[in-house]
Enzyme design. Structure first.
Site, PDB file in Angstrom:
ATOM      1  CE1 TYR A 176      -3.182  -2.838  -0.027  1.00  0.00           C
ATOM      2  CE2 TYR A 176      -4.082  -2.022   2.025  1.00  0.00           C
ATOM      3  CZ  TYR A 176      -4.130  -2.898   0.962  1.00  0.00           C
ATOM      4  OH  TYR A 176      -5.131  -3.827   0.886  1.00  0.00           O
ATOM      5  CE  LYS A 229       0.543 -17.499  -2.717  1.00  0.00           C
ATOM      6  NZ  LYS A 229      -0.292 -18.717  -2.596  1.00  0.00           N
ATOM      7  CG  ASP A 231      -2.869 -19.731  -0.754  1.00  0.00           C
ATOM      8  OD1 ASP A 231      -2.101 -19.665   0.224  1.00  0.00           O
ATOM      9  OD2 ASP A 231      -2.573 -20.361  -1.795  1.00  0.00           O
ATOM     10  CG  ASP A 289      -7.369  -4.075   3.673  1.00  0.00           C
ATOM     11  OD1 ASP A 289      -8.330  -3.926   4.429  1.00  0.00           O
ATOM     12  OD2 ASP A 289      -7.188  -3.382   2.653  1.00  0.00           O
ATOM     13  CG  ASP A 322     -12.952  -6.259   5.354  1.00  0.00           C
ATOM     14  OD1 ASP A 322     -12.531  -5.677   6.364  1.00  0.00           O
ATOM     15  OD2 ASP A 322     -13.456  -5.668   4.384  1.00  0.00           O
TER      16      ASP A 322
END
Ligand code: NAD
Length: 369
Positions: free
Chosen positions: A139, A189, A222, A246, A250
């Site tokens: 970001y 990852k 994942d 992020d 959620d």
């Protein structure tokens, strides 16, 4: 305690009004002197000053002990230049305050089992905290942009983490794990992205040298997303980078019932920002329907982390639970179970205030200072 209130846009002012009412009851009961300042932020600031956040507001935020934020953004400002977007104001505030660790607790409340997409036997007892790195990663990485002049136009971002940037957020997560179940999962990852392979290396080294008492494991983002849905009770403290955090937070919000229920605290070197996890919810803004409990629980986190008053945080959490036990539900968590009643933002907020006030007056919540 000096608190800068940035309502922002959409439902921000509605949920913040309830959160502030709770904060003032808690502060009064504990004899904390509370100085509240307000300023425009996000789209509201863009309309008034041509910028999503002004230098003056950044200076006020730095001078405050804590910032209480509503939410920013909305369709009205979706088409402005990228550097003027409301979200850029939010990113700048986080960066300037160096709030590098975003704590997002997610707890499955049995009062809300009808609101969760998971069966209660899977979700009951789930109680975990996601620690998201907040001022680095993809970001913020440079270069970034869209090159429309290229022969084949291209959009690009850069994902970068330095050793110190990884260590400082991992430390927050290890410390938190020490206060909880002494288990930490680092999510990356590493099978594809070198930057997160390095993340894994640094977290592993830090764990071995400074936190041997915390059981550390690693997961790919994942498969971890899948695990969070399949076995949410297995999670305790989870640390991850900005983008993965992020997304996972959620997901955690949906598991626990609604985005409207989740609080967050962003802490670090230069200040603290407390805000609900949800956005400005333009679809329900101005209708008195928003769930203020995420904002109210964020005030609980403020009392714990900035005021050092875990007792008051427990009192706020208890008052929220009591309002839910009364059967009060905003639209996002109302599923028509017997004994529940759909109410608006103000009614549920007032119920929390009343429960908090009576618990503090009756001394049912022992105050520690
Ligand atoms: P959102 O969180 O605003 O809304 C998603 C859905 O959840 C909507 O249906 C909304 O009505 C519902 N919802 C959210 N909070 C609720 C609450 N407290 N009570 C009841 N229902 C609630 O996400 P979005 O729709 O993707 O984004 C809307 C705007 O908010 C966009 O401009 C986005 O950029 C911005 N946003 C801001 C923040 C922030 O300020 N930290 C975070 C996320 C999104």
């Amino acid at each position: 305690m000096k608190v800068l209130v940035l309502d922002g846009d959409g439902i921000g002012p509605e949920v913040n009004a309830q959160a502030l009412a709770v904060l003032s009851v808690a502060a009064d009961a504990a004899g904390l002197s509370l100085e509240v300042e307000r300023a425009l932020f996000g789209g509201a600031s863009l309309d008034a000053h041509g910028l999503p956040v002004t230098d003056a507001v950044i200076a006020d935020a730095k001078a405050a002990d804590a910032v209480l934020l509503g939410a920013v953004g909305g369709p009205k400002w979706d088409d402005v230049a990228p550097h003027l977007r409301a979200e850029r104001g939010l990113l700048r505030l986080r960066k300037e305050l160096e709030v590098y660790a975003n704590l997002r607790p997610a707890r499955f409340s049995s009062a809300l089992s009808a609101a969760s997409p998971l069966r209660p036997e899977r979700a009951t007892g789930a109680d975990f905290v996601i620690v998201r790195e907040l001022v680095g990663g993809i970001y913020f990485g440079e270069p970034r942009g869209i090159d429309r002049e290229a022969a084949d136009p291209v959009g690009f971002n850069t994902m970068v983490y330095t050793r110190s940037g990884i260590e400082r957020v991992a430390r927050v997560a290890f410390e938190l794990a020490r206060q909880r179940g002494k288990r930490l999962t680092s999510v990356d990852k590493a099978n594809v992205l070198e930057v997160t392979r390095y993340w894994r290396e640094v977290v592993t080294e830090l764990g071995a040298t400074e936190y041997p008492d915390v059981a550390l494991d690693h997961a790919y983002v994942d498969s971890y997303a899948m695990k969070m849905v399949a076995n949410p009770r297995d999670a305790d403290v989870v640390v991850t980078g900005n983008m993965f955090g992020d997304i996972l937070s959620d997901l955690a919000a949906a598991l626990t019932g609604s985005l409207g229920m989740l609080p967050s605290a962003s802490i670090g070197a230069g200040g603290a920002v407390y805000e609900p996890v949800h956005g400005s919810a333009p679809d329900i803004a101005g209708q008195g329907k928003a769930n203020p409990l995420g904002a109210i629980l964020s005030v609980g986190m403020l009392l714990q982390h900035t005021a050092g008053r875990s007792d008051l945080k427990a009192a706020v959490d208890g008052a929220v639970q009591a309002a839910l036990d009364d059967g009060l539900r905003t639209g996002d968590i109302a599923w028509g179970e017997p004994g529940t009643r759909q109410v608006g933002t103000v009614e549920i907020g007032q119920a929390v205030v009343d429960h908090l006030r009576s618990a503090l007056e009756a001394g049912t919540v022992p105050l520690s200072a």
